[in-house]
Scaffold this motif. Structure first.
Motif, mmCIF file in Angstrom:
data_model
loop_
_atom_site.group_PDB
_atom_site.id
_atom_site.type_symbol
_atom_site.label_atom_id
_atom_site.label_comp_id
_atom_site.label_asym_id
_atom_site.label_seq_id
_atom_site.Cartn_x
_atom_site.Cartn_y
_atom_site.Cartn_z
ATOM 1 N N TYR A 200 0.832 -1.216 0.000
ATOM 2 C CA TYR A 200 0.000 0.000 0.000
ATOM 3 C C TYR A 200 0.863 1.261 0.000
ATOM 4 C CZ TYR A 200 -3.579 3.317 1.559
ATOM 5 O OH TYR A 200 -4.430 4.390 1.652
ATOM 6 N N ALA A 201 1.940 1.240 0.772
ATOM 7 C CA ALA A 201 2.842 2.398 0.853
ATOM 8 C C ALA A 201 4.258 1.848 1.049
ATOM 9 C CB ALA A 201 2.450 3.317 2.000
ATOM 10 N N ALA A 202 4.971 1.683 -0.038
ATOM 11 C CA ALA A 202 6.291 1.054 0.013
ATOM 12 C C ALA A 202 7.245 1.867 0.879
ATOM 13 C CB ALA A 202 6.859 0.903 -1.396
ATOM 14 N N THR A 203 8.018 1.168 1.708
ATOM 15 C CA THR A 203 8.930 1.885 2.604
ATOM 16 C C THR A 203 10.178 2.368 1.887
ATOM 17 O OG1 THR A 203 9.930 -0.238 3.228
ATOM 18 C CG2 THR A 203 8.201 0.623 4.664
ATOM 19 N N SER A 204 10.478 1.822 0.715
ATOM 20 C CA SER A 204 11.665 2.267 -0.018
ATOM 21 C C SER A 204 11.419 2.091 -1.510
ATOM 22 C CB SER A 204 12.887 1.453 0.426
ATOM 23 O OG SER A 204 12.710 0.096 0.083
ATOM 24 N N GLY A 205 12.398 2.521 -2.295
ATOM 25 C CA GLY A 205 12.292 2.356 -3.739
ATOM 26 C C GLY A 205 11.678 3.560 -4.418
ATOM 27 N N ASP A 206 11.263 3.376 -5.666
ATOM 28 C CA ASP A 206 10.729 4.488 -6.440
ATOM 29 C C ASP A 206 9.273 4.285 -6.822
ATOM 30 O OD1 ASP A 206 10.962 2.470 -8.235
ATOM 31 O OD2 ASP A 206 12.344 3.491 -9.584
ATOM 32 N N ARG A 207 8.619 3.356 -6.136
ATOM 33 C CA ARG A 207 7.187 3.151 -6.375
ATOM 34 C C ARG A 207 6.401 3.483 -5.118
ATOM 35 N NH1 ARG A 207 5.712 -2.532 -8.620
ATOM 36 N NH2 ARG A 207 7.405 -3.238 -7.282
ATOM 37 N N TRP A 208 5.303 4.203 -5.311
ATOM 38 C CA TRP A 208 4.440 4.574 -4.187
ATOM 39 C C TRP A 208 3.609 3.374 -3.736
ATOM 40 C CZ3 TRP A 208 3.853 8.189 -0.702
ATOM 41 C CH2 TRP A 208 2.610 8.462 -0.143
ATOM 42 N N ILE A 209 3.146 2.607 -4.706
ATOM 43 C CA ILE A 209 2.323 1.421 -4.428
ATOM 44 C C ILE A 209 2.999 0.214 -5.068
ATOM 45 C CG2 ILE A 209 0.095 0.293 -4.813
ATOM 46 C CD1 ILE A 209 -1.142 3.056 -5.118
ATOM 47 N N ARG A 210 3.038 -0.893 -4.343
ATOM 48 C CA ARG A 210 3.514 -2.150 -4.925
ATOM 49 C C ARG A 210 2.312 -3.083 -5.044
ATOM 50 N NH1 ARG A 210 8.814 -4.030 -1.784
ATOM 51 N NH2 ARG A 210 8.360 -5.871 -3.027
ATOM 52 N N ASN A 211 1.644 -3.002 -6.184
ATOM 53 C CA ASN A 211 0.404 -3.753 -6.380
ATOM 54 C C ASN A 211 0.606 -5.259 -6.224
ATOM 55 O OD1 ASN A 211 0.347 -1.162 -8.034
ATOM 56 N ND2 ASN A 211 -1.813 -1.726 -8.018
ATOM 57 N N ASP A 212 1.789 -5.750 -6.650
ATOM 58 C CA ASP A 212 2.018 -7.184 -6.580
ATOM 59 C C ASP A 212 1.935 -7.684 -5.142
ATOM 60 O OD1 ASP A 212 4.262 -5.687 -5.998
ATOM 61 O OD2 ASP A 212 5.692 -7.142 -6.775
ATOM 62 N N ALA A 395 11.422 14.235 5.008
ATOM 63 C CA ALA A 395 11.958 13.861 3.696
ATOM 64 C C ALA A 395 13.307 13.165 3.825
ATOM 65 C CB ALA A 395 12.084 15.096 2.810
ATOM 66 N N ALA A 396 14.103 13.620 4.791
ATOM 67 C CA ALA A 396 15.420 13.004 4.987
ATOM 68 C C ALA A 396 15.306 11.596 5.579
ATOM 69 C CB ALA A 396 16.265 13.890 5.902
ATOM 70 N N LEU A 397 14.204 11.318 6.245
ATOM 71 C CA LEU A 397 14.062 10.022 6.913
ATOM 72 C C LEU A 397 13.465 8.940 6.005
ATOM 73 C CD1 LEU A 397 12.783 11.151 10.443
ATOM 74 C CD2 LEU A 397 14.983 10.101 9.911
ATOM 75 N N THR A 398 12.635 9.355 5.053
ATOM 76 C CA THR A 398 12.017 8.327 4.206
ATOM 77 C C THR A 398 12.996 7.837 3.147
ATOM 78 O OG1 THR A 398 10.158 7.783 2.763
ATOM 79 C CG2 THR A 398 11.055 10.000 2.578
ATOM 80 N N LEU A 399 12.879 6.560 2.790
ATOM 81 C CA LEU A 399 13.728 5.991 1.748
ATOM 82 C C LEU A 399 12.926 5.692 0.489
ATOM 83 C CD1 LEU A 399 15.914 3.614 3.943
ATOM 84 C CD2 LEU A 399 16.560 5.804 2.942
ATOM 85 N N ASN A 400 11.679 6.159 0.463
ATOM 86 C CA ASN A 400 10.872 6.031 -0.743
ATOM 87 C C ASN A 400 10.964 7.355 -1.503
ATOM 88 O OD1 ASN A 400 8.281 6.437 -2.348
ATOM 89 N ND2 ASN A 400 8.165 4.258 -1.839
ATOM 90 N N SER A 401 11.461 7.290 -2.717
ATOM 91 C CA SER A 401 11.704 8.529 -3.462
ATOM 92 C C SER A 401 10.410 9.276 -3.762
ATOM 93 C CB SER A 401 12.462 8.219 -4.747
ATOM 94 O OG SER A 401 11.706 7.360 -5.582
ATOM 95 N N ARG A 402 9.319 8.553 -4.006
ATOM 96 C CA ARG A 402 8.032 9.218 -4.272
ATOM 97 C C ARG A 402 7.551 9.966 -3.027
ATOM 98 N NH1 ARG A 402 7.037 9.397 -9.745
ATOM 99 N NH2 ARG A 402 7.421 7.348 -10.670
ATOM 100 N N GLN A 403 7.694 9.320 -1.873
ATOM 101 C CA GLN A 403 7.312 9.961 -0.613
ATOM 102 C C GLN A 403 8.168 11.210 -0.384
ATOM 103 O OE1 GLN A 403 5.401 8.213 2.465
ATOM 104 N NE2 GLN A 403 5.134 10.410 2.584
#
Length: 414
Positions: A200-212, A395-403
């Protein structure tokens, strides 16, 4: 090589749990199954750049891992019935990729067996969750560590210890007898929902949602609810996930950028899925045992799903539901969400008192959640410089680029 690694990463995220589940079924050892799968992935990194990516990569990995299992048993001179059965299966088929495709026949509930095994009561709660997220969710140890705000080494130790404990206890790879379901149900529900929340809300990476991930969690939740039809929290969890998943199409734009709740096109919310969610919540309520943590969260999600707009949402009811949730399942994230609801129901000043108390207690230290909510409240109170600082901290704490992009945009807009 980079393309092969990217392909393997994607393949593992989608099929990793099924590969491990298949190997666990045939070897009877969850820890060995994951080790074999990882060895097969290492072989793929060496061979695929030369031979090309096979048509069915998951089958290739499964077959290679099975052969490694046989080689290991041969080395240990353990020519038991399991070895002979697997050897006959592999050696009687045609050679090459076609054989691998034939070997790829995971049964529908293999992953559910995997979860029940990973959530066996011989393991600590922390071990159950870490192992499930690693093997079933396909999350890295780094991602799990960020989710629980603990060092990576701690997660690694939990996973290693959990696998050793399962092996030492000779835990069978199976869905337990119905008389044992209730004992494991809480951990299994928790593991499924954690997988969903990562989707629902990926903790890292460049995707906001991981549908899989989210869809897999929802599928498992539905299967589980049918296995235990008289357990209201199983139906409530399905309801909660259905409500939340119903908004997926409206939560990102075409480029994958997040669309916040107030800006979402509610006509894109999946009304059929909302109807399924309400039916699942009705089944939970029909048990007549009162609402547990998942049912209360589902009721909150229902308030959002049925509201005509943000301003037309019944925030007073949501505050009451969060208060009830906080009493039966106290958690700083629940308290933070209650603060957000209070801000909508009665204003940001009273909500800020709740958030500041959490900060004073050191709750959620290292998470972007608290400074992001505090930034919102300060902005609404006109304390713009402080709000800007909180958004920058978040912003500095999150590791999700979209977030991160969302938080930096909020800071820049002040």
């Amino acid at each position: 090589m980079t393309d092969v690694k990217r392909t393997l990463d994607a393949l593992w995220r989608i099929e990793g749990a099924r590969i491990v589940a298949t190997l666990a079924r045939v070897t009877g050892d969850l820890g060995l199954a994951e080790d074999l799968a990882q060895e097969a992935v290492a072989d793929a990194l060496v061979q695929w750049p030369e031979s090309g990516v096979p048509r069915n990569g998951a089958a290739w990995l499964t077959t290679v891992a099975k052969r490694k299992a046989i080689d290991g048993w041969r080395r240990r001179e353990r020519l038991d019935e399991r070895y002979r059965a697997m050897g006959h299966e592999l050696e009687s088929g045609p050679a090459g990729e076609g054989m691998a495709a034939d070997a790829w026949e995971p049964i529908d509930d293999d992953i559910l067996r995997l979860i029940f095994t990973a959530c066996h009561p011989v393991l600590s709660r922390e071990g159950q969750i870490a192992l499930t997220l690693r093997i079933v969710g396909g999350l890295t140890t780094e991602e799990i560590a960020r989710m629980f705000l603990v060092p990576v080494a701690t997660v690694q130790q939990r996973i290693v210890r959990a696998k050793k404990t399962l092996s030492a206890a000779n835990v069978p790879f199976e869905v337990p007898d119905p008389s044992e379901w209730r004992e494991r149900l809480s951990a299994v529900l928790g593991a499924i929902y954690l997988i969903f929340t990562e989707g629902y809300a990926a903790t890292s990476g460049d995707r906001w949602i991981r549908n899989d991930l989210a869809n897999e969690a929802l599928r498992l939740g539905r299967i589980l609810a049918e296995l235990v039809p008289r357990e209201p929290e199983a139906h409530a969890l399905v309801a909660l996930m259905e409500f939340q998943a119903s908004r997926f199409a409206a939560r990102v734009d075409r480029e994958g950028a997040p669309i916040l709740l107030a800006e979402q096109d509610r006509s894109r919310w999946d009304r059929t899925q909302i109807g399924r969610a309400q039916a699942a919540l009705d089944r939970a309520d029909a048990a007549g045992r009162g609402r547990g943590p998942y049912a209360l969260q589902a009721a909150i999600a229902e308030c959002h799903a049925t509201a005509p707009s943000v301003t037309g949402t019944n925030w007073e009811r949501i505050v009451l539901l969060y208060e009830a949730l906080g009493r039966i399942a106290p958690n700083p994230v629940v308290e933070l969400n209650r603060a957000a609801a209070v801000s909508m129901a009665t204003g940001p000043a009273s909500a800020l008192l709740i958030v500041d108390q959490l900060a004073d207690e050191g709750a959620l230290r290292g998470s972007h959640l608290l400074p992001s909510v505090r930034g919102e409240l300060l902005a609404r109170l006109g304390r713009l410089e402080e709000a800007r600082s909180e958004f920058a901290t978040a912003a500095a704490l999150t590791l999700n680029s979209r977030q991160r992009d969302v938080l930096l945009a909020k800071a820049a807009a002040l």
